[in-house]
Design a protein around this motif. Structure first.
Motif, PDB file in Angstrom:
ATOM      1  N   ALA A 273       0.826  -1.208   0.000  1.00  0.00           N
ATOM      2  CA  ALA A 273       0.000   0.000   0.000  1.00  0.00           C
ATOM      3  C   ALA A 273       0.859   1.257   0.000  1.00  0.00           C
ATOM      4  O   ALA A 273       0.552   2.242  -0.678  1.00  0.00           O
ATOM      5  CB  ALA A 273      -0.936  -0.010   1.208  1.00  0.00           C
ATOM      6  N   GLU A 274       1.950   1.235   0.749  1.00  0.00           N
ATOM      7  CA  GLU A 274       2.869   2.376   0.784  1.00  0.00           C
ATOM      8  C   GLU A 274       3.509   2.599  -0.588  1.00  0.00           C
ATOM      9  O   GLU A 274       3.646   3.737  -1.043  1.00  0.00           O
ATOM     10  CB  GLU A 274       3.962   2.130   1.825  1.00  0.00           C
ATOM     11  CG  GLU A 274       3.489   2.221   3.267  1.00  0.00           C
ATOM     12  CD  GLU A 274       4.573   1.798   4.247  1.00  0.00           C
ATOM     13  OE1 GLU A 274       5.679   1.411   3.788  1.00  0.00           O
ATOM     14  OE2 GLU A 274       4.331   1.864   5.464  1.00  0.00           O
ATOM     15  N   ALA A 275       3.897   1.514  -1.235  1.00  0.00           N
ATOM     16  CA  ALA A 275       4.518   1.623  -2.564  1.00  0.00           C
ATOM     17  C   ALA A 275       3.522   2.173  -3.579  1.00  0.00           C
ATOM     18  O   ALA A 275       3.872   3.017  -4.416  1.00  0.00           O
ATOM     19  CB  ALA A 275       5.039   0.258  -3.010  1.00  0.00           C
ATOM     20  N   VAL A 276       2.279   1.710  -3.512  1.00  0.00           N
ATOM     21  CA  VAL A 276       1.238   2.210  -4.410  1.00  0.00           C
ATOM     22  C   VAL A 276       1.060   3.715  -4.215  1.00  0.00           C
ATOM     23  O   VAL A 276       0.938   4.476  -5.174  1.00  0.00           O
ATOM     24  CB  VAL A 276      -0.098   1.469  -4.160  1.00  0.00           C
ATOM     25  CG1 VAL A 276      -1.256   2.164  -4.878  1.00  0.00           C
ATOM     26  CG2 VAL A 276       0.004   0.028  -4.631  1.00  0.00           C
ATOM     27  N   GLU A 277       1.078   4.149  -2.950  1.00  0.00           N
ATOM     28  CA  GLU A 277       0.930   5.569  -2.643  1.00  0.00           C
ATOM     29  C   GLU A 277       2.107   6.367  -3.191  1.00  0.00           C
ATOM     30  O   GLU A 277       1.912   7.421  -3.826  1.00  0.00           O
ATOM     31  CB  GLU A 277       0.840   5.749  -1.131  1.00  0.00           C
ATOM     32  CG  GLU A 277       0.620   7.190  -0.689  1.00  0.00           C
ATOM     33  CD  GLU A 277       0.516   7.310   0.827  1.00  0.00           C
ATOM     34  OE1 GLU A 277      -0.253   8.165   1.282  1.00  0.00           O
ATOM     35  OE2 GLU A 277       1.212   6.557   1.542  1.00  0.00           O
ATOM     36  N   GLN A 278       3.316   5.889  -2.986  1.00  0.00           N
ATOM     37  CA  GLN A 278       4.502   6.614  -3.444  1.00  0.00           C
ATOM     38  C   GLN A 278       4.589   6.679  -4.969  1.00  0.00           C
ATOM     39  O   GLN A 278       5.087   7.649  -5.529  1.00  0.00           O
ATOM     40  CB  GLN A 278       5.757   5.960  -2.871  1.00  0.00           C
ATOM     41  CG  GLN A 278       5.912   6.157  -1.368  1.00  0.00           C
ATOM     42  CD  GLN A 278       7.164   5.489  -0.818  1.00  0.00           C
ATOM     43  OE1 GLN A 278       8.127   5.269  -1.539  1.00  0.00           O
ATOM     44  NE2 GLN A 278       7.145   5.159   0.463  1.00  0.00           N
ATOM     45  N   MET A 279       4.104   5.645  -5.616  1.00  0.00           N
ATOM     46  CA  MET A 279       4.131   5.597  -7.079  1.00  0.00           C
ATOM     47  C   MET A 279       3.022   6.441  -7.704  1.00  0.00           C
ATOM     48  O   MET A 279       3.091   6.787  -8.876  1.00  0.00           O
ATOM     49  CB  MET A 279       3.997   4.149  -7.559  1.00  0.00           C
ATOM     50  CG  MET A 279       5.204   3.279  -7.298  1.00  0.00           C
ATOM     51  SD  MET A 279       4.832   1.512  -7.518  1.00  0.00           S
ATOM     52  CE  MET A 279       4.324   1.467  -9.236  1.00  0.00           C
ATOM     53  N   GLY A 280       1.996   6.745  -6.920  1.00  0.00           N
ATOM     54  CA  GLY A 280       0.859   7.476  -7.464  1.00  0.00           C
ATOM     55  C   GLY A 280       0.056   6.649  -8.442  1.00  0.00           C
ATOM     56  O   GLY A 280      -0.485   7.159  -9.435  1.00  0.00           O
ATOM     57  N   VAL A 281      -0.057   5.356  -8.155  1.00  0.00           N
ATOM     58  CA  VAL A 281      -0.725   4.416  -9.064  1.00  0.00           C
ATOM     59  C   VAL A 281      -2.235   4.637  -9.059  1.00  0.00           C
ATOM     60  O   VAL A 281      -2.859   4.764  -8.009  1.00  0.00           O
ATOM     61  CB  VAL A 281      -0.404   2.958  -8.651  1.00  0.00           C
ATOM     62  CG1 VAL A 281      -1.211   1.976  -9.468  1.00  0.00           C
ATOM     63  CG2 VAL A 281       1.078   2.686  -8.819  1.00  0.00           C
ATOM     64  N   ARG A 282      -2.834   4.689 -10.234  1.00  0.00           N
ATOM     65  CA  ARG A 282      -4.290   4.814 -10.347  1.00  0.00           C
ATOM     66  C   ARG A 282      -4.981   3.452 -10.341  1.00  0.00           C
ATOM     67  O   ARG A 282      -6.128   3.338  -9.930  1.00  0.00           O
ATOM     68  CB  ARG A 282      -4.652   5.544 -11.646  1.00  0.00           C
ATOM     69  CG  ARG A 282      -4.218   7.006 -11.694  1.00  0.00           C
ATOM     70  CD  ARG A 282      -4.476   7.583 -13.062  1.00  0.00           C
ATOM     71  NE  ARG A 282      -3.682   6.898 -14.093  1.00  0.00           N
ATOM     72  CZ  ARG A 282      -3.910   6.990 -15.388  1.00  0.00           C
ATOM     73  NH1 ARG A 282      -4.909   7.719 -15.840  1.00  0.00           N
ATOM     74  NH2 ARG A 282      -3.149   6.350 -16.258  1.00  0.00           N
ATOM     75  N   HIS A 283      -4.284   2.429 -10.831  1.00  0.00           N
ATOM     76  CA  HIS A 283      -4.843   1.085 -10.897  1.00  0.00           C
ATOM     77  C   HIS A 283      -3.765   0.105 -10.442  1.00  0.00           C
ATOM     78  O   HIS A 283      -2.763  -0.089 -11.129  1.00  0.00           O
ATOM     79  CB  HIS A 283      -5.305   0.763 -12.318  1.00  0.00           C
ATOM     80  CG  HIS A 283      -5.932  -0.606 -12.451  1.00  0.00           C
ATOM     81  ND1 HIS A 283      -7.222  -0.873 -12.030  1.00  0.00           N
ATOM     82  CD2 HIS A 283      -5.457  -1.774 -12.950  1.00  0.00           C
ATOM     83  CE1 HIS A 283      -7.507  -2.135 -12.271  1.00  0.00           C
ATOM     84  NE2 HIS A 283      -6.456  -2.712 -12.828  1.00  0.00           N
ATOM     85  N   ALA A 284      -3.934  -0.478  -9.266  1.00  0.00           N
ATOM     86  CA  ALA A 284      -2.934  -1.385  -8.705  1.00  0.00           C
ATOM     87  C   ALA A 284      -3.289  -2.830  -9.035  1.00  0.00           C
ATOM     88  O   ALA A 284      -4.443  -3.251  -8.879  1.00  0.00           O
ATOM     89  CB  ALA A 284      -2.864  -1.211  -7.192  1.00  0.00           C
ATOM     90  N   VAL A 285      -2.296  -3.584  -9.496  1.00  0.00           N
ATOM     91  CA  VAL A 285      -2.488  -5.007  -9.781  1.00  0.00           C
ATOM     92  C   VAL A 285      -1.656  -5.818  -8.796  1.00  0.00           C
ATOM     93  O   VAL A 285      -0.456  -5.578  -8.636  1.00  0.00           O
ATOM     94  CB  VAL A 285      -2.078  -5.350 -11.226  1.00  0.00           C
ATOM     95  CG1 VAL A 285      -2.364  -6.832 -11.519  1.00  0.00           C
ATOM     96  CG2 VAL A 285      -2.814  -4.467 -12.225  1.00  0.00           C
ATOM     97  N   VAL A 286      -2.309  -6.769  -8.136  1.00  0.00           N
ATOM     98  CA  VAL A 286      -1.650  -7.597  -7.132  1.00  0.00           C
ATOM     99  C   VAL A 286      -1.843  -9.064  -7.490  1.00  0.00           C
ATOM    100  O   VAL A 286      -2.969  -9.529  -7.696  1.00  0.00           O
ATOM    101  CB  VAL A 286      -2.241  -7.346  -5.724  1.00  0.00           C
ATOM    102  CG1 VAL A 286      -1.537  -8.224  -4.689  1.00  0.00           C
ATOM    103  CG2 VAL A 286      -2.124  -5.871  -5.348  1.00  0.00           C
TER     104      VAL A 286
END
Length: 302
Positions: free
Chosen positions: A95-108
């Motif tokens: 979640a922290e990485a997604v926030e830092q990257m500014g991702v609009r659509h996260a794939v896990v």
């Protein structure tokens, strides 16, 4: 016509499979971030040909539950063996990485964890919730294993309400046992059906790789099977042999053949079909979602 493998020789890749290397500041920064947070990506572990493009654009597919898979599928470059213990702090780091990257659509996605009673479903659910808490405007797509047919585990994931539920059939029915370790073609279809039963409003997605000994007509039949189980999005791409130990490429499909499969898929009623030589399950995932939404809205308006 697709190009065939010649006996006794290693066939050169067609021109349309050549990848442009783009290692700009975004690529280097993303690589550094993944290492600092001890996170894994399927981009690296599965040797995805699109890693340079995606990372340069600050998009990545996070691979949770470690980097050791309990299965040994003959097409996959992810290492296999006995996994380590669960890391319950991993969802928050993702979640922290997604926030830092500014991702609009996260794939896990994840390795298969057949050593766990729930196959890792609880970690998937925790990751979805952690991303949502830190990134309320980011959509979340999960690419899950089959949980060995444990539908209670599937329900745990669906109850966390990902924006897209993705599970790959990988290949056609006739080649499934040869290509996939432990996975069953009909079990994968059943999982996709059950996912819709648990959460009818959540779109489902699956992927097919070509060039592993199937026929064109069998690919079409697999697409029909997916539609019969109400799958909304399908991606189709060329299999590329990661190492000499892995499954050999039987043939290369041409761009025209991929275009034809897309045309056939859209006529079947898929909301979106991503079909091309370098297409992978999460390639242009955010664009896939938007395209599928537009197509569904157009259908409803007709």
């Amino acid at each position: 016509m697709a190009t065939e493998r010649t006996n006794g020789t290693r066939e050169r890749k067609p021109e349309w499979l050549k990848v442009r290397l783009t290692t700009n500041e975004n690529y280097q920064e993303l690589k550094k971030m993944m290492r600092s947070k001890t996170l894994h990506t399927v981009c690296e572990e599965a040797r995805c040909p699109n890693i340079y493009e995606c990372w340069a654009n600050r998009t990545a597919t996070f691979m949770i539950l470690g980097d050791i898979c309990t299965r040994a599928c003959r097409f996959c470059a992810v290492k296999t063996g006995l996994p380590t213990e669960l890391d319950w702090a991993e969802p928050e780091r993702v979640a922290e990485a997604v926030e830092q990257m500014g991702v609009r659509h996260a794939v896990v996605t994840s390795v298969a964890r057949d050593d766990l009673q729930d196959g890792g479903a609880a970690i998937f659910a925790a990751t979805i919730r952690a991303i949502r808490k830190r990134n309320p405007f980011t959509s979340v797509e999960v690419l899950i294993p089959d949980f060995m047919g444990n539908w209670d585990a599937l329900k745990v994931v669906m109850d966390a309400k990902p924006d897209i539920l993705n599970h790959n059939i990988e290949t056609v029915r006739r080649r499934s046992d040869r290509v996939r370790s432990k996975a069953k073609y009909d079990r994968s279809l059943e999982l996709l059906k059950k996912a819709k039963e648990f959460q009818p409003q959540i779109p489902t997605k699956s992927s097919i790789m070509v060039g592993v000994g199937e026929t064109f007509d069998e690919v079409v039949e697999a697409m029909q099977d997916l539609r019969a189980h109400d799958v909304n999005i399908v991606t189709i791409g060329q299999y590329l042999q990661p190492t000499k130990k892995h499954l050999k490429i039987e043939r290369y499909y041409t761009p025209d053949e991929f275009a034809k499969l897309k045309e056939i898929g859209l006529a079947m009623g898929f909301s979106h079909v991503e079909s091309g030589p370098l297409v992978r399950s999460s390639y242009h995932a955010h664009e896939q979602v938007k395209s599928a939404e537009r197509n569904e809205q157009q259908k409803m308006a007709q």
